[in-house]
Write an enzyme that holds these catalytic residues in place. Structure first.
Site, PDB file in Angstrom:
ATOM      1  N   ASP A 193      -7.606  92.300  71.113  1.00 50.47           N
ATOM      2  CA  ASP A 193      -8.806  92.546  70.180  1.00 50.47           C
ATOM      3  C   ASP A 193      -8.279  92.069  68.868  1.00 50.47           C
ATOM      4  OD1 ASP A 193     -11.092  93.517  70.026  1.00 50.47           O
ATOM      5  OD2 ASP A 193     -10.614  95.721  69.607  1.00 50.47           O
ATOM      6  N   GLU A 194      -9.515  92.188  68.086  1.00 50.65           N
ATOM      7  CA  GLU A 194      -9.383  91.787  66.789  1.00 50.65           C
ATOM      8  C   GLU A 194      -8.894  90.363  66.761  1.00 50.65           C
ATOM      9  OE1 GLU A 194     -11.321  93.214  64.867  1.00 50.65           O
ATOM     10  OE2 GLU A 194     -11.283  95.324  65.689  1.00 50.65           O
TER      11      GLU A 194
END
Length: 217
Positions: free
Chosen positions: A86-87
């Site tokens: 994620d990110e």
């Protein structure tokens, strides 16, 4: 055969929720995976969604080496079937190259999630490299909406509700919600028209209250 997948969208489109769901689905089928994140709003080494869900994660900073970490895990008897990243917009281009190498040479599926552009409408290095290398690029189907009700396409940074276009690329904040107190630094998703005009929900409310636009009684 493993794949490198990139799921992208604006802020507030549910990408972290999908990342959590992806991890859950694969674990439920007996697969073993690792979860990574960077600069999550909930703090270091946590993958969280705005729905209140969260799981522990491995924090990725600019010095983190995906290839070395993976090889160390495997040589010590570990099993890895997939990564949830994620990110990913905050990852370096070199780290994205490492993820591609892991996919090709170690047959580990990679599911990367991130936003495409920063508050200046410029591609993040990590997202740019993912577009170049990913086997599949998916646009998230949950559409975030601008305050006007149109589909949001751009991420805006605000200071006391006023849109800004200069400053550090990475400043952790949250998407502003209509009706709550505006933080000193916040983020808001806007349609292209209102991003171009720098018209946030706060400035739109201020304009609506201006005597210049109120009808005469």
């Amino acid at each position: 055969m493993a794949d490198l997948n990139f799921y992208s969208g604006t802020m507030d489109c549910g990408k972290s929720t999908l990342a959590l769901q992806m991890d859950h689905n694969h674990r439920a089928r007996g697969r073993v995976g690792l979860v990574f994140t960077s600069h999550d709003r909930a703090g270091t080494a946590t993958l969280s969604s705005r729905l209140g869900l969260a799981v522990p994660a491995i924090e990725v900073d600019d010095t983190f080496n995906f290839w070395q970490h993976t090889v160390d895990q495997l040589t010590h008897g570990g099993r890895i079937d997939y990564f949830v990243c994620d990110e990913a917009q905050f990852y370096t281009a070199e780290q994205i190259d490492q993820l591609a190498k892991i996919t090709d040479e170690l047959s580990i599926d990679v599911f990367a999630f991130g936003i495409l552009t920063d508050f200046r409408t410029q591609l993040f290095p990590g997202s740019s490299r993912l577009i170049e290398l990913a086997d599949h690029v998916h646009t998230l189907q949950v559409e975030a909406l601008c305050w006007c009700g149109e589909r949001a396409t751009h991420n805006a940074r605000t200071e006391d509700g006023v849109m800004v276009t200069e400053g550090d690329v990475i400043v952790v904040g949250d998407v502003e919600e209509i009706g709550r107190l505006t933080p000193t630094v916040g983020y808001e998703v806007l349609c292209r028209r209102h991003h171009r005009r720098r018209m946030t929900v706060a400035t739109a409310k201020a304009a609506a209250m201006s005597p210049d636009v109120l009808p005469f009684g």
